[in-house]
Design a protein around this motif. Structure first.
Motif, mmCIF file in Angstrom:
data_model
loop_
_atom_site.group_PDB
_atom_site.id
_atom_site.type_symbol
_atom_site.label_atom_id
_atom_site.label_comp_id
_atom_site.label_asym_id
_atom_site.label_seq_id
_atom_site.Cartn_x
_atom_site.Cartn_y
_atom_site.Cartn_z
ATOM 1 N N LEU A 223 -26.954 0.803 30.299
ATOM 2 C CA LEU A 223 -27.723 0.368 31.463
ATOM 3 C C LEU A 223 -28.774 -0.640 31.023
ATOM 4 O O LEU A 223 -29.436 -0.445 30.006
ATOM 5 N N ALA A 224 -28.903 -1.720 31.801
ATOM 6 C CA ALA A 224 -29.821 -2.800 31.410
ATOM 7 C C ALA A 224 -31.027 -2.879 32.332
ATOM 8 O O ALA A 224 -31.663 -3.925 32.429
ATOM 9 N N PHE A 225 -31.346 -1.773 32.999
ATOM 10 C CA PHE A 225 -32.538 -1.720 33.848
ATOM 11 C C PHE A 225 -33.180 -0.345 33.692
ATOM 12 O O PHE A 225 -32.605 0.552 33.059
ATOM 13 N N THR A 226 -34.377 -0.191 34.242
ATOM 14 C CA THR A 226 -35.147 1.026 34.023
ATOM 15 C C THR A 226 -35.196 1.927 35.258
ATOM 16 O O THR A 226 -34.815 1.519 36.357
ATOM 17 N N LYS A 227 -35.731 3.105 35.059
ATOM 18 C CA LYS A 227 -35.922 4.026 36.173
ATOM 19 C C LYS A 227 -36.898 3.446 37.191
ATOM 20 O O LYS A 227 -36.721 3.637 38.409
ATOM 21 N N ASP A 395 -17.592 5.793 36.958
ATOM 22 C CA ASP A 395 -18.421 6.983 37.150
ATOM 23 C C ASP A 395 -19.888 6.610 37.338
ATOM 24 O O ASP A 395 -20.610 7.257 38.098
ATOM 25 N N ALA A 396 -20.338 5.554 36.640
ATOM 26 C CA ALA A 396 -21.724 5.106 36.808
ATOM 27 C C ALA A 396 -21.934 4.582 38.224
ATOM 28 O O ALA A 396 -22.980 4.815 38.846
ATOM 29 N N LYS A 397 -20.953 3.884 38.734
ATOM 30 C CA LYS A 397 -21.031 3.366 40.099
ATOM 31 C C LYS A 397 -21.024 4.511 41.110
ATOM 32 O O LYS A 397 -21.763 4.500 42.089
ATOM 33 N N THR A 398 -20.182 5.495 40.866
ATOM 34 C CA THR A 398 -20.145 6.665 41.736
ATOM 35 C C THR A 398 -21.483 7.398 41.715
ATOM 36 O O THR A 398 -21.934 7.933 42.731
ATOM 37 N N ALA A 399 -22.124 7.412 40.548
ATOM 38 C CA ALA A 399 -23.434 8.063 40.438
ATOM 39 C C ALA A 399 -24.477 7.347 41.292
ATOM 40 O O ALA A 399 -25.351 7.989 41.891
ATOM 41 N N LEU A 400 -24.398 6.019 41.368
ATOM 42 C CA LEU A 400 -25.323 5.267 42.223
ATOM 43 C C LEU A 400 -25.080 5.603 43.686
ATOM 44 O O LEU A 400 -26.026 5.803 44.458
ATOM 45 N N ASP A 401 -23.826 5.677 44.059
ATOM 46 C CA ASP A 401 -23.472 6.040 45.431
ATOM 47 C C ASP A 401 -24.039 7.403 45.794
ATOM 48 O O ASP A 401 -24.630 7.593 46.864
ATOM 49 N N ALA A 402 -23.866 8.359 44.890
ATOM 50 C CA ALA A 402 -24.335 9.721 45.151
ATOM 51 C C ALA A 402 -25.849 9.771 45.282
ATOM 52 O O ALA A 402 -26.390 10.408 46.200
ATOM 53 N N ALA A 403 -26.542 9.101 44.377
ATOM 54 C CA ALA A 403 -28.013 9.115 44.411
ATOM 55 C C ALA A 403 -28.536 8.449 45.681
ATOM 56 O O ALA A 403 -29.452 8.956 46.331
ATOM 57 N N ALA A 404 -27.957 7.304 46.035
ATOM 58 C CA ALA A 404 -28.397 6.592 47.235
ATOM 59 C C ALA A 404 -28.185 7.435 48.486
ATOM 60 O O ALA A 404 -29.034 7.478 49.384
ATOM 61 N N LYS A 405 -27.067 8.131 48.540
ATOM 62 C CA LYS A 405 -26.777 8.948 49.727
ATOM 63 C C LYS A 405 -27.657 10.190 49.783
ATOM 64 O O LYS A 405 -28.028 10.642 50.876
ATOM 65 N N GLN A 406 -27.973 10.755 48.647
ATOM 66 C CA GLN A 406 -28.871 11.905 48.641
ATOM 67 C C GLN A 406 -30.215 11.537 49.267
ATOM 68 O O GLN A 406 -30.803 12.302 50.031
ATOM 69 N N VAL A 418 -33.362 9.186 41.273
ATOM 70 C CA VAL A 418 -33.348 8.252 40.143
ATOM 71 C C VAL A 418 -33.019 8.997 38.847
ATOM 72 O O VAL A 418 -32.197 8.554 38.039
ATOM 73 N N ALA A 419 -33.659 10.145 38.672
ATOM 74 C CA ALA A 419 -33.400 10.941 37.463
ATOM 75 C C ALA A 419 -31.945 11.386 37.413
ATOM 76 O O ALA A 419 -31.306 11.353 36.353
ATOM 77 N N GLN A 420 -31.411 11.788 38.560
ATOM 78 C CA GLN A 420 -30.008 12.220 38.614
ATOM 79 C C GLN A 420 -29.081 11.061 38.258
ATOM 80 O O GLN A 420 -28.123 11.233 37.489
ATOM 81 N N TYR A 421 -29.364 9.886 38.812
ATOM 82 C CA TYR A 421 -28.522 8.725 38.524
ATOM 83 C C TYR A 421 -28.512 8.418 37.038
ATOM 84 O O TYR A 421 -27.446 8.234 36.437
ATOM 85 N N PHE A 422 -29.684 8.317 36.415
ATOM 86 C CA PHE A 422 -29.730 7.960 35.002
ATOM 87 C C PHE A 422 -29.046 9.011 34.132
ATOM 88 O O PHE A 422 -28.376 8.679 33.152
ATOM 89 N N ARG A 423 -29.202 10.258 34.498
ATOM 90 C CA ARG A 423 -28.538 11.320 33.746
ATOM 91 C C ARG A 423 -27.013 11.179 33.836
ATOM 92 O O ARG A 423 -26.304 11.209 32.826
ATOM 93 N N ASP A 424 -26.507 11.004 35.055
ATOM 94 C CA ASP A 424 -25.063 10.935 35.257
ATOM 95 C C ASP A 424 -24.467 9.620 34.735
ATOM 96 O O ASP A 424 -23.388 9.607 34.129
ATOM 97 N N ALA A 425 -25.171 8.505 34.995
ATOM 98 C CA ALA A 425 -24.640 7.212 34.575
ATOM 99 C C ALA A 425 -24.635 7.092 33.056
ATOM 100 O O ALA A 425 -23.644 6.602 32.472
ATOM 101 N N GLU A 426 -25.693 7.518 32.406
ATOM 102 C CA GLU A 426 -25.734 7.420 30.943
ATOM 103 C C GLU A 426 -24.691 8.328 30.308
ATOM 104 O O GLU A 426 -24.060 7.961 29.311
ATOM 105 N N ALA A 427 -24.467 9.489 30.910
ATOM 106 C CA ALA A 427 -23.430 10.388 30.379
ATOM 107 C C ALA A 427 -22.056 9.750 30.533
ATOM 108 O O ALA A 427 -21.201 9.843 29.630
ATOM 109 N N ALA A 428 -21.821 9.088 31.671
ATOM 110 C CA ALA A 428 -20.535 8.444 31.910
ATOM 111 C C ALA A 428 -20.300 7.313 30.918
ATOM 112 O O ALA A 428 -19.210 7.177 30.341
ATOM 113 N N LEU A 429 -21.314 6.480 30.698
ATOM 114 C CA LEU A 429 -21.173 5.340 29.806
ATOM 115 C C LEU A 429 -21.042 5.784 28.347
ATOM 116 O O LEU A 429 -20.248 5.234 27.588
#
Length: 433
Positions: A223-227, A395-406, A418-429
């Motif tokens: 990921l090239a951006f921050t929380k 999976d990282a993209k799906t994590a963004l979708d999930a976080a935005a919808k939550q 935001v915390a959920q997204y970074f956790r899921d996206a970093e695990a996926a990558l």
């Protein structure tokens, strides 16, 4: 485009986490695994489906190769494909998302097309800038079909009815927010100025990040951006949602395909990311138009030129030679170019552009001139090219979708999402390495 249409990706294990029910894969002709037949899978809206079927009829007439054509919307497309890969029975050739080619190539399920270039596939027909769109590690695992930059599509008729000036190519995110609010008030109850694009990574979040000198991913696939960046992004859209300027989350279920059910075509919203005129204009009597996605305060567009969709061949294709011929047909044959028009993106070659320009509709010509303008603006941005989407991207993209919808459904606070997204996206990558 929407992220919910993609399920959790995993070719090696429990595939297709999201439901594929109701995907509507539709066979249009019969065919088997012999050398004179192919199974071809794609996703798309009505215009693309008709274009492919017309082109495939011409291909069969010219080559004698029959094509078992299977198509659907994006929702569930890769889930079904993943299941077939796991079962060892994928289609002979399929439409690939440019953003996912590295993920599939890393799994070893795609054919390196080098042996078919230039003998069968004349890749040099394409503009140099898009030839490598399907390359991973310098090897071609997919051939691009077009080129383009994600615009903001808007209903010009609604703007005129509301007596609100249409957006200019110099507009900013603040201008967008103001316009969305004004439109919502003018359109009346149950209608909204814009789609909620908080979950749109490539069409909205990526240019927003690039305007700030960042990006979705770096060259190392991280990921090239921050929380803080993502919190600011979600906060922007949350404010618009609370003010009624953008659509409620319930409307997002019909945004994955170019059909009459899309909120823009249904008259429920006036602006949307993720679509161009070629796909949407034929679906409505309203006059639609496109504008560059809002600029940053520094004037930069942040856009990244894409290669359109790709055509890829599985390692277990039963007719790889025939599949290579079909790929070349789409990029080299004049009749195929005419049949497909802009249904898969802006012409990726001078041959295609010269073939199509005389017969393009007003909407198609607008798409082409927009792409040319946007490409010039990208050059002015002087930003580094966007890195290829890394393995694990889906999976990282799906994590963004999930976080935005939550957030949109009020089930999670912005910091928690935001915390959920970074956790899921970093695990996926990290897990895809």
């Amino acid at each position: 485009m929407s992220i919910s249409r993609r399920g959790l990706f995993g070719l090696a294990g429990g595939l297709a986490a999201a439901s594929v029910a109701g995907c509507g894969f539709a066979p249009t002709s019969s065919g088997g695994a012999a050398s004179n037949s192919l199974t071809f899978r794609w996703w798309g809206g009505e215009a693309r489906n008709k274009a492919y079927q017309a082109a495939l009829k011409i291909f069969t007439e010219k080559t004698g190769i029959k094509v078992d054509a299977q198509y659907s919307g994006y929702d569930g497309y890769f889930n079904k494909l993943n299941t077939e890969f796991a079962g060892g029975n994928p289609p002979d050739i399929f439409q690939m998302d440019t953003a996912l080619v590295s993920t599939y190539a890393a799994k070893g399920v795609l054919t390196d097309l080098s042996s078919y270039i230039p003998g069968t596939i004349h890749l040099d027909t394409l503009y140099p800038a898009v030839r490598s769109a399907g390359a991973v590690g310098g090897k071609p695992y997919g051939v691009p079909s077009g080129s383009g930059i994600a615009p903001m599509l808007y209903d010009k008729t609604v703007f005129e009815q509301a007596k609100i000036p249409v957006p200019a190519d110099t507009w900013t995110w603040d201008d967008f927010a103001k316009l969305a609010g004004e439109l919502s008030k003018a359109m009346g109850q149950g209608k909204y100025g814009s789609l909620d694009a908080s979950k749109d990574d490539s069409g909205a979040l990526q240019p927003w990040l690039r305007q700030r000198g960042k990006d979705l991913y770096n060259a190392e696939g991280k990921l090239a951006f921050t929380k803080d960046d993502l919190a600011e992004w979600f906060t922007f859209w949350d404010g618009l949602r609370r003010s009624g300027a953008i659509c409620p989350p319930e409307m997002l279920s019909n945004t994955d395909s170019a059909t009459g059910n899309h909120p823009l075509i249904a008259g429920q919203i006036a602006m949307t990311t993720g679509w161009g005129l070629a796909q949407m204009a034929p679906l409505t009597q309203h006059q639609l138009d496109i504008v560059i996605v809002p600029r940053g305060s520094n004037g930069k567009t942040g856009q990244a030129i894409s290669g359109g969709v790709l055509l890829s061949v599985p390692v277990k294709s039963k007719n790889a030679e025939g599949a290579a011929k079909l790929i070349d047909f789409f990029i080299s044959d004049v009749d195929a170019i005419k049949a497909m028009a802009l249904s898969r993106g802006i012409p990726p070659s001078s041959k295609a552009l010269e073939t199509l320009t005389p017969s393009l509709s007003a909407a198609d010509k607008r798409d082409v001139t927009y792409a040319q303008y946007a490409a010039e603006e990208v050059a002015k941005d002087a930003l580094p090219p966007a890195p290829t989407a890394p393995p694990g991207y889906n999976d990282a993209k799906t994590a963004l979708d999930a976080a935005a919808k939550q957030i949109a459904f009020g089930k999670m606070s912005i910091p928690d999402a935001v915390a959920q997204y970074f956790r899921d996206a970093e695990a996926a990558l990290n897990g895809a390495k």
